[in-house]
Scaffold this motif. Structure first.
Motif, PDB file in Angstrom:
ATOM      1  N   MET A   1       0.834  -1.186   0.000  1.00  0.00           N
ATOM      2  CA  MET A   1       0.000   0.000   0.000  1.00  0.00           C
ATOM      3  C   MET A   1       0.879   1.250   0.000  1.00  0.00           C
ATOM      4  O   MET A   1       2.021   1.220   0.393  1.00  0.00           O
ATOM      5  N   ALA A   2       0.309   2.367  -0.415  1.00  0.00           N
ATOM      6  CA  ALA A   2       1.073   3.597  -0.544  1.00  0.00           C
ATOM      7  C   ALA A   2       1.285   4.267   0.802  1.00  0.00           C
ATOM      8  O   ALA A   2       0.573   4.031   1.763  1.00  0.00           O
ATOM      9  N   VAL A   3       2.295   5.108   0.867  1.00  0.00           N
ATOM     10  CA  VAL A   3       2.559   5.931   2.041  1.00  0.00           C
ATOM     11  C   VAL A   3       2.410   7.385   1.629  1.00  0.00           C
ATOM     12  O   VAL A   3       2.928   7.802   0.600  1.00  0.00           O
ATOM     13  N   VAL A   4       1.687   8.167   2.405  1.00  0.00           N
ATOM     14  CA  VAL A   4       1.469   9.563   2.059  1.00  0.00           C
ATOM     15  C   VAL A   4       2.765  10.344   2.206  1.00  0.00           C
ATOM     16  O   VAL A   4       3.428  10.263   3.227  1.00  0.00           O
ATOM     17  N   VAL A   5       3.126  11.090   1.199  1.00  0.00           N
ATOM     18  CA  VAL A   5       4.242  12.017   1.291  1.00  0.00           C
ATOM     19  C   VAL A   5       3.713  13.439   1.228  1.00  0.00           C
ATOM     20  O   VAL A   5       4.082  14.299   1.994  1.00  0.00           O
ATOM     21  N   GLU A   6       2.809  13.704   0.311  1.00  0.00           N
ATOM     22  CA  GLU A   6       2.166  14.995   0.216  1.00  0.00           C
ATOM     23  C   GLU A   6       0.684  14.768  -0.028  1.00  0.00           C
ATOM     24  O   GLU A   6       0.281  13.749  -0.574  1.00  0.00           O
ATOM     25  N   GLN A   7      -0.120  15.743   0.357  1.00  0.00           N
ATOM     26  CA  GLN A   7      -1.547  15.670   0.111  1.00  0.00           C
ATOM     27  C   GLN A   7      -1.813  15.541  -1.386  1.00  0.00           C
ATOM     28  O   GLN A   7      -1.228  16.261  -2.186  1.00  0.00           O
ATOM     29  N   THR A   8      -2.685  14.611  -1.774  1.00  0.00           N
ATOM     30  CA  THR A   8      -2.895  14.347  -3.190  1.00  0.00           C
ATOM     31  C   THR A   8      -4.238  14.825  -3.708  1.00  0.00           C
ATOM     32  O   THR A   8      -4.514  14.696  -4.881  1.00  0.00           O
ATOM     33  N   ILE A   9      -5.118  15.349  -2.834  1.00  0.00           N
ATOM     34  CA  ILE A   9      -6.354  15.943  -3.325  1.00  0.00           C
ATOM     35  C   ILE A   9      -5.995  17.273  -3.977  1.00  0.00           C
ATOM     36  O   ILE A   9      -5.393  18.132  -3.341  1.00  0.00           O
ATOM     37  N   PRO A  10      -6.320  17.474  -5.266  1.00  0.00           N
ATOM     38  CA  PRO A  10      -5.787  18.625  -5.989  1.00  0.00           C
ATOM     39  C   PRO A  10      -6.376  19.966  -5.585  1.00  0.00           C
ATOM     40  O   PRO A  10      -5.790  20.993  -5.859  1.00  0.00           O
ATOM     41  N   PHE A  11      -7.545  19.996  -4.934  1.00  0.00           N
ATOM     42  CA  PHE A  11      -8.170  21.255  -4.567  1.00  0.00           C
ATOM     43  C   PHE A  11      -8.558  21.251  -3.092  1.00  0.00           C
ATOM     44  O   PHE A  11      -8.982  20.239  -2.552  1.00  0.00           O
ATOM     45  N   ALA A 335      19.772  -5.723  -7.876  1.00  0.00           N
ATOM     46  CA  ALA A 335      19.993  -4.374  -8.394  1.00  0.00           C
ATOM     47  C   ALA A 335      18.869  -3.435  -7.965  1.00  0.00           C
ATOM     48  O   ALA A 335      19.108  -2.285  -7.578  1.00  0.00           O
ATOM     49  N   VAL A 336      17.630  -3.919  -8.022  1.00  0.00           N
ATOM     50  CA  VAL A 336      16.483  -3.103  -7.617  1.00  0.00           C
ATOM     51  C   VAL A 336      16.548  -2.789  -6.126  1.00  0.00           C
ATOM     52  O   VAL A 336      16.313  -1.646  -5.703  1.00  0.00           O
ATOM     53  N   ILE A 337      16.858  -3.786  -5.322  1.00  0.00           N
ATOM     54  CA  ILE A 337      16.951  -3.579  -3.869  1.00  0.00           C
ATOM     55  C   ILE A 337      18.021  -2.534  -3.554  1.00  0.00           C
ATOM     56  O   ILE A 337      17.829  -1.653  -2.706  1.00  0.00           O
ATOM     57  N   LYS A 338      19.143  -2.607  -4.260  1.00  0.00           N
ATOM     58  CA  LYS A 338      20.245  -1.666  -4.035  1.00  0.00           C
ATOM     59  C   LYS A 338      19.851  -0.241  -4.409  1.00  0.00           C
ATOM     60  O   LYS A 338      20.297   0.725  -3.780  1.00  0.00           O
ATOM     61  N   GLU A 339      18.988  -0.083  -5.424  1.00  0.00           N
ATOM     62  CA  GLU A 339      18.618   1.244  -5.922  1.00  0.00           C
ATOM     63  C   GLU A 339      17.343   1.792  -5.283  1.00  0.00           C
ATOM     64  O   GLU A 339      16.833   2.824  -5.718  1.00  0.00           O
ATOM     65  N   GLU A 340      16.826   1.121  -4.257  1.00  0.00           N
ATOM     66  CA  GLU A 340      15.553   1.555  -3.645  1.00  0.00           C
ATOM     67  C   GLU A 340      15.568   3.022  -3.237  1.00  0.00           C
ATOM     68  O   GLU A 340      14.618   3.764  -3.474  1.00  0.00           O
ATOM     69  N   ALA A 341      16.654   3.469  -2.628  1.00  0.00           N
ATOM     70  CA  ALA A 341      16.716   4.849  -2.136  1.00  0.00           C
ATOM     71  C   ALA A 341      16.594   5.853  -3.274  1.00  0.00           C
ATOM     72  O   ALA A 341      15.917   6.888  -3.141  1.00  0.00           O
ATOM     73  N   VAL A 350       7.850  13.350  -7.442  1.00  0.00           N
ATOM     74  CA  VAL A 350       6.806  13.371  -8.474  1.00  0.00           C
ATOM     75  C   VAL A 350       5.617  12.464  -8.174  1.00  0.00           C
ATOM     76  O   VAL A 350       4.674  12.413  -8.961  1.00  0.00           O
ATOM     77  N   GLY A 351       5.636  11.737  -7.064  1.00  0.00           N
ATOM     78  CA  GLY A 351       4.543  10.796  -6.803  1.00  0.00           C
ATOM     79  C   GLY A 351       4.217  10.682  -5.336  1.00  0.00           C
ATOM     80  O   GLY A 351       4.277  11.658  -4.584  1.00  0.00           O
ATOM     81  N   ASP A 352       3.898   9.456  -4.902  1.00  0.00           N
ATOM     82  CA  ASP A 352       3.509   9.199  -3.518  1.00  0.00           C
ATOM     83  C   ASP A 352       4.687   8.863  -2.616  1.00  0.00           C
ATOM     84  O   ASP A 352       4.538   8.782  -1.405  1.00  0.00           O
ATOM     85  N   GLY A 353       5.842   8.589  -3.209  1.00  0.00           N
ATOM     86  CA  GLY A 353       7.001   8.229  -2.410  1.00  0.00           C
ATOM     87  C   GLY A 353       7.087   6.756  -2.084  1.00  0.00           C
ATOM     88  O   GLY A 353       7.943   6.344  -1.299  1.00  0.00           O
ATOM     89  N   ASP A 354       6.219   5.934  -2.700  1.00  0.00           N
ATOM     90  CA  ASP A 354       6.182   4.513  -2.337  1.00  0.00           C
ATOM     91  C   ASP A 354       6.741   3.590  -3.406  1.00  0.00           C
ATOM     92  O   ASP A 354       6.846   2.385  -3.190  1.00  0.00           O
ATOM     93  N   CYS A 355       7.108   4.124  -4.580  1.00  0.00           N
ATOM     94  CA  CYS A 355       7.518   3.261  -5.688  1.00  0.00           C
ATOM     95  C   CYS A 355       8.758   2.446  -5.333  1.00  0.00           C
ATOM     96  O   CYS A 355       8.842   1.255  -5.638  1.00  0.00           O
ATOM     97  N   GLY A 356       9.731   3.083  -4.683  1.00  0.00           N
ATOM     98  CA  GLY A 356      10.946   2.366  -4.309  1.00  0.00           C
ATOM     99  C   GLY A 356      10.665   1.226  -3.356  1.00  0.00           C
ATOM    100  O   GLY A 356      11.194   0.118  -3.504  1.00  0.00           O
ATOM    101  N   TYR A 357       9.805   1.493  -2.348  1.00  0.00           N
ATOM    102  CA  TYR A 357       9.454   0.441  -1.391  1.00  0.00           C
ATOM    103  C   TYR A 357       8.733  -0.711  -2.095  1.00  0.00           C
ATOM    104  O   TYR A 357       8.982  -1.889  -1.827  1.00  0.00           O
ATOM    105  N   THR A 358       7.809  -0.345  -2.993  1.00  0.00           N
ATOM    106  CA  THR A 358       7.022  -1.362  -3.688  1.00  0.00           C
ATOM    107  C   THR A 358       7.915  -2.284  -4.508  1.00  0.00           C
ATOM    108  O   THR A 358       7.795  -3.516  -4.446  1.00  0.00           O
ATOM    109  N   LEU A 359       8.828  -1.690  -5.291  1.00  0.00           N
ATOM    110  CA  LEU A 359       9.713  -2.499  -6.130  1.00  0.00           C
ATOM    111  C   LEU A 359      10.706  -3.290  -5.282  1.00  0.00           C
ATOM    112  O   LEU A 359      10.997  -4.453  -5.581  1.00  0.00           O
TER     113      LEU A 359
END
Length: 514
Positions: A1-11, A335-341, A350-359
């Motif tokens: 599941m995603a982790v909030v980094v910034e509020q994503t509701i646009p208005f 390689a993916v684990i090494k590049e997580e950061a 540019v996103g939710d901040g969870d892509c690295g954790y997910t991969l």
């Protein structure tokens, strides 16, 4: 599941003017043309659905606060009327609501149930054919909307039997809410469950399981003669794919616990607390009033189930060497684990901040899964791996990888080269996503890699084109996903995290080739 980094509701709610009851009363009939606005003598508006005028079932009326209504009110077709309340406390009585429905030309032989959000949990029989139910939260309202709509025809046709369902819910229902934390806990994505402190979890399913254990604990021994009605709401906008994954986790838990169940879902916007998360409500109901749902099927996954003709390696096609396949997979995952950061840093911008954790978590799960598998039977092993990843790898990336690998497992058993199999899998994936080349997604890496590999058979040229595709995302405008909420200047110079992560995987798997 995603982790909030910034509020994503646009208005903001002030921009949306979401709590303006007059605006809501104007918009709702536009969304559902069958709605008729009835003005009461006190000047308030009751929105009545005319398609239900001759319905033989108990009427369901929902009273809630404007701005916090869920998508249930827009999608459920068995809600007779909706009333928005404001902070001034002026709320129509049950008799006034019943009168408004009557003025709209509705028959009321079966009776009327009024659900009121933001009240003390209580059932009041106002008249013989009129019942009011107070509920504390929008989650409870959503759950009851579904429960009453999904109940048996005999229950919906009788106010007395409907009251039995309502009393069962008020007496036995349990709820829990889990919100995503804005940072890591012990180096892991974290959630806050109810009143507990924030806690980190290695895998998404562990966070969901923790919530399920809390909400279902009082009901686990009730297995005979009941159907467990379980409703989950995503709070403040999880993606559709994240919702599917959440639903899968819940259904898997219920099935493994041996519980008959009916599952429902909705989306809630809570402007008072902008953190994203999910809520779960559960209640056992007599099977005479609620039938259990049948197990869902996945046609795409069914093509690659164990023992099917598609997953058995035919001697006329490719042969696979366990050591060679294992080395490539291990190199790619490491390689993916090494590049997580690095992937996480890009996604925090540019996103939710969870892509690295997910991969990273997906890569770890793959390594764990293949440890004792025979990779010479690659198509069959891949199909088994997908079923494992569906449970353990969340996010949009997880869903796309699962779709691609499912198709790849079938294609590897029916084609002559890996490049051909990758091309078939790519074509299948494009049937399940609107993303295309140039949309700033992982496909900006995958499409050029597969196309060049198929046309040339040269892995180095394929990787070079894939890298060009990833570089191009630095200057592309996002057309899909969370990045679409950001100004183009915010994403310029930053590669798409999913595309970059895939490139890392492909390069890692190709080390021995080079």
């Amino acid at each position: 599941m995603a982790v909030v980094v910034e509020q994503t509701i646009p208005f903001a709610k002030e921009q949306l003017d979401a709590e303006n009851t007059t605006r809501w009363n104007s918009l709702y009939p536009l969304i559902r043309p069958s709605i008729k606005a009835i003005k009461t003598t006190s000047g308030q508006t009751v929105l009545v659905d005319q398609t239900l005028a001759n319905d033989k079932f108990v009427r369901v009326v929902v009273v809630g606060k404007a701005g916090n209504f869920s998508n249930k009110l827009l999608s459920d077709k068995h809600i007779t009327a909706v009333v928005t309340s404001s902070d001034n406390g002026n709320t129509l009585s049950g008799r006034e609501l019943a009168k408004a429905i009557d003025e709209a030309g509705h028959q009321q032989q079966a009776g009327v149930v009024i659900l009121k959000s933001g009240k003390q949990k209580k059932l009041t029989r106002v008249e013989n054919q009129l019942v009011e139910v107070g509920l504390e939260s929008d989650l409870e309202v959503d759950h009851l909307i579904h429960l009453l709509g999904a109940s048996t025809e005999s229950a919906r046709s009788s106010l007395d039997r409907t009251v039995e369902i309502l009393n069962a819910y008020l007496e036995n229902s349990t709820t829990v809410t889990s919100t995503f934390s804005t940072g890591k806990k012990d180096g892991r994505p974290a959630t806050t469950l109810a009143e507990e402190d924030s806690r980190g979890y290695e895998e998404a399913r562990h966070a969901i399981t923790k919530a399920l254990e809390q909400v279902l604990q009082p009901h686990l021994e009730q297995k005979n003669g009941v159907t467990h009605s379980v409703h989950y709401s995503d709070v403040n906008g999880l993606s559709r794919l994240e919702n599917y994954i959440l639903g899968l986790e819940i259904a898997t838990y219920l099935r493994e616990a041996g519980l008959s169940y009916r599952l429902s879902t909705s989306t809630l916007l809570q402007h008072a607390d902008l953190a994203r998360g999910f809520s779960i409500s559960a209640c056992p109901v007599s099977e005479q009033h609620l039938e259990a749902q049948s197990e869902p099927t996945n046609p795409l996954a069914d093509e690659a189930t164990e023992g099917s003709s598609l997953t058995k390696v035919d001697s006329r096609f490719m042969k696979f060497n366990d050591h060679a396949v294992r080395s490539r997979i291990e190199d790619g995952c490491e390689a993916v684990i090494k590049e997580e950061a690095t992937i996480t840093r890009y996604d925090e911008i540019v996103g939710d901040g969870d892509c690295g954790y997910t991969l990273r978590d997906g890569a770890k799960q793959v390594l764990k899964f293949i440890a004792n598998k025979d990779l010479s039977e690659l198509p069959q092993t891949l199909s088994e791996l997908v079923r494992d990843l569906e449970v353990n790898m969340g996010g949009t990336s997880g869903a796309l990888y699962c779709i691609f690998l499912t198709s790849l497992s079938s294609a590897l058993a029916l084609t002559n080269t890996v490049a051909e199999a990758l091309s078939v899998a790519l074509d299948q994936l494009l049937n399940y996503t609107r993303a295309r080349l140039g949309d700033r997604t992982m496909l900006d890496c995958l499409i050029p890699f597969v196309e060049v590999l198929k046309s040339t058979g040269n892995i180095e040229r394929a990787l070079a084109e894939a890298e060009k595709g990833v570089e191009s995302t630095k200057n592309l405008e996002a057309k899909l996903g969370r990045s679409t909420y950001l100004d183009e200047s915010a994403t310029r110079g930053v590669p798409d995290p999913g595309a970059y992560g895939l490139l890392v995987l492909l390069k890692g798997m190709s080390v021995s080739e080079q």
